[in-house]
Design a protein around this motif. Structure first.
Motif, PDB file in Angstrom:
ATOM      1  N   TYR A  63       1.055  -1.315   0.294  1.00 52.62           N
ATOM      2  CA  TYR A  63       0.156   0.135   0.237  1.00 52.62           C
ATOM      3  C   TYR A  63       1.117   1.066   0.027  1.00 52.62           C
ATOM      4  CZ  TYR A  63       0.911   0.472   5.008  1.00 52.62           C
ATOM      5  OH  TYR A  63       1.500   1.171   6.068  1.00 52.62           O
ATOM      6  N   SER A 106      -3.700   4.183  -0.379  1.00 50.27           N
ATOM      7  CA  SER A 106      -4.191   3.640  -1.729  1.00 50.27           C
ATOM      8  C   SER A 106      -3.914   2.087  -1.781  1.00 50.27           C
ATOM      9  CB  SER A 106      -2.913   4.114  -2.908  1.00 50.27           C
ATOM     10  OG  SER A 106      -3.061   5.529  -3.342  1.00 50.27           O
ATOM     11  N   GLY A 107      -4.741   1.654  -2.197  1.00 48.35           N
ATOM     12  CA  GLY A 107      -4.059  -0.156  -1.964  1.00 48.35           C
ATOM     13  C   GLY A 107      -4.940  -0.165  -0.583  1.00 48.35           C
ATOM     14  N   HIS A 123     -10.515  -4.863  -5.106  1.00 47.92           N
ATOM     15  CA  HIS A 123      -9.629  -5.184  -4.824  1.00 47.92           C
ATOM     16  C   HIS A 123      -8.264  -4.602  -5.875  1.00 47.92           C
ATOM     17  CE1 HIS A 123     -10.626  -8.737  -6.908  1.00 47.92           C
ATOM     18  NE2 HIS A 123     -11.091  -9.386  -5.444  1.00 47.92           N
ATOM     19  N   ALA A 126      -7.109  -2.353  -7.113  1.00 50.64           N
ATOM     20  CA  ALA A 126      -5.845  -0.969  -6.723  1.00 50.64           C
ATOM     21  C   ALA A 126      -4.980  -2.313  -6.465  1.00 50.64           C
ATOM     22  CB  ALA A 126      -6.232  -0.014  -6.033  1.00 50.64           C
ATOM     23  N   ASP A 127      -4.999  -3.396  -6.610  1.00 46.33           N
ATOM     24  CA  ASP A 127      -4.238  -4.295  -5.122  1.00 46.33           C
ATOM     25  C   ASP A 127      -3.475  -4.856  -7.063  1.00 46.33           C
ATOM     26  OD1 ASP A 127      -4.312  -3.421  -2.907  1.00 46.33           O
ATOM     27  OD2 ASP A 127      -6.155  -4.123  -2.932  1.00 46.33           O
TER      28      ASP A 127
END
Length: 365
Positions: free
Chosen positions: A212, A229-230, A257, A259-260
């Motif tokens: 993150y 973020s994440g 998820h 952004a992961d």
């Protein structure tokens, strides 16, 4: 292996420095005390495994021990007094390669400080309760760290520049108090955590903590906005009083998820299903759906690590369809792994082979 230790009055001690020629080590929990009895290692000092230690205690404050491969420790020097009658090694902490350094070590055994990029795997004593600031600063090849049960207090920047650290092994059951919360709170990159008590042939639970990023923005009104973020930050909050909270952990995945890293999320699903400690059927369905759509990501990682046990566990979950088997066979062929290809072919045959027709008998002559 040699240890420099700072004893305390309560029969505990702080590990200050380690020397040796093996990159993978296990630290002892107890050492013979200078005045009799034992010293228990409860702390790692600041910069303990850093290439450039700072603020080391004077030799007159330390005890030096030799640790044999079987874990037996011998006291060599206590508070500046030589207890062996033999000359000891000098340790060049600056890694000098010039003539001055060579001359200084001439005629003496020179042991490598176990630090920096030399350190790869470390098993911490179960008695450890404090890890000092920058203890693993610039340990760029440290990939695996093992800790016992019991909570930990961490200094600042403990894992600064530990880019290869990918696995934390906690030698405890998932329901016990551990230092996992403190450890993952110091790591912003993706890392795997295994609850693996001593004596168990396999982990009881496997978790992943995605990476993150933190952003701090100052508004015109001089208000600081702190955003993440994440989902990695949220996964790291699933603890209460040092205990892992599986329900809270599993509740994060359905929230999104995107952004992961999909590779890490696929491994998260695989490890939760592979070792399903306290995993509800509803949470398992979310994980299975994502894993079924991303089997290639997990398979590629297992093939790279040549983890055949992991491949068997993945196949046992029954998430492969015909397309996944075809893609898996291509990956195994590219990796030139005949054993993996055979496992995939056998699993595909068992799942999709046509069942033989049962014989029918007509008794109407």
């Amino acid at each position: 292996m040699f240890l420099d230790v700072l004893p305390f009055k309560n029969d505990t001690a702080r590990l200050v420095r380690v020397y040796g020629d093996e990159p993978c080590i296990t630290l002892p929990e107890a050492l013979p005390a200078p005045e009799g009895g034992t010293l228990t290692i409860t702390e790692l000092g600041d910069y303990c495994f850093s290439e450039k230690p700072r603020g080391l205690p004077a030799p007159e404050e330390l005890c030096r021990y030799a640790v044999e491969p079987d874990g037996t420790a011998r006291l060599l020097r206590a508070f500046g007094r030589d207890l062996t009658g033999a000359s000891h090694a000098r340790y060049d902490l600056d890694f000098g390669d010039g003539e001055a350094s060579t001359a200084a070590r001439s005629g003496e055994e020179a042991l490598h400080p176990l630090c920096g990029s030399f350190l790869e795997e470390l098993v911490l004593p179960g008695s450890l309760r404090v890890i000092g600031s920058c203890a693993f600063y610039n340990c760029r090849r440290l990939r695996r760290l093992s800790a016992g049960a019991g909570e930990l207090t961490m200094g600042s920047d403990v894992f600064l520049n530990c880019f290869a650290l990918e696995t934390l092994v906690i030698r405890a059951r998932p329901e016990q108090d551990t230092g996992l919360f403190a450890l993952v709170a110091c790591i912003t990159e993706a890392v795997q955590a295994l609850f693996w008590p001593e004596g168990e042939v396999r982990p009881l639970a496997g978790l992943w903590y995605p990476a993150y990023w933190e952003d701090i923005e100052e508004t015109p009104a001089h208000i600081l906005l702190h955003t993440f973020s994440g989902q990695g930050y949220h996964y790291r909050q699933c603890f209460l009083d040092g205990k892992f909270l599986p329900v809270e952990y599993d509740a994060i995945f359905p929230q999104g998820h995107d952004a992961d890293d999909a590779n890490i999320m696929a491994m998260l699903c695989f490890d939760r299903l592979r070792w399903p400690w306290s995993l509800s059927s509803a949470a398992a369905e979310h994980y299975r759906a994502f894993l079924a759509a991303n089997t290639g990501r997990v398979l590629a990682r297992l093939l790279k690590a040549q983890d055949m046990d992991g491949l068997r566990a993945l196949l046992a979950l029954g998430v492969f369809d015909k397309d996944a088997f075809a893609a898996g066979a291509a990956l195994a062929a590219k990796a030139d792994n005949a054993s993996a290809a055979a496992l995939l072919a056998d699993a595909e045959h068992k799942k999709f082979a046509a069942r033989p027709n049962k014989k029918r008998y007509d008794f109407d002559f």
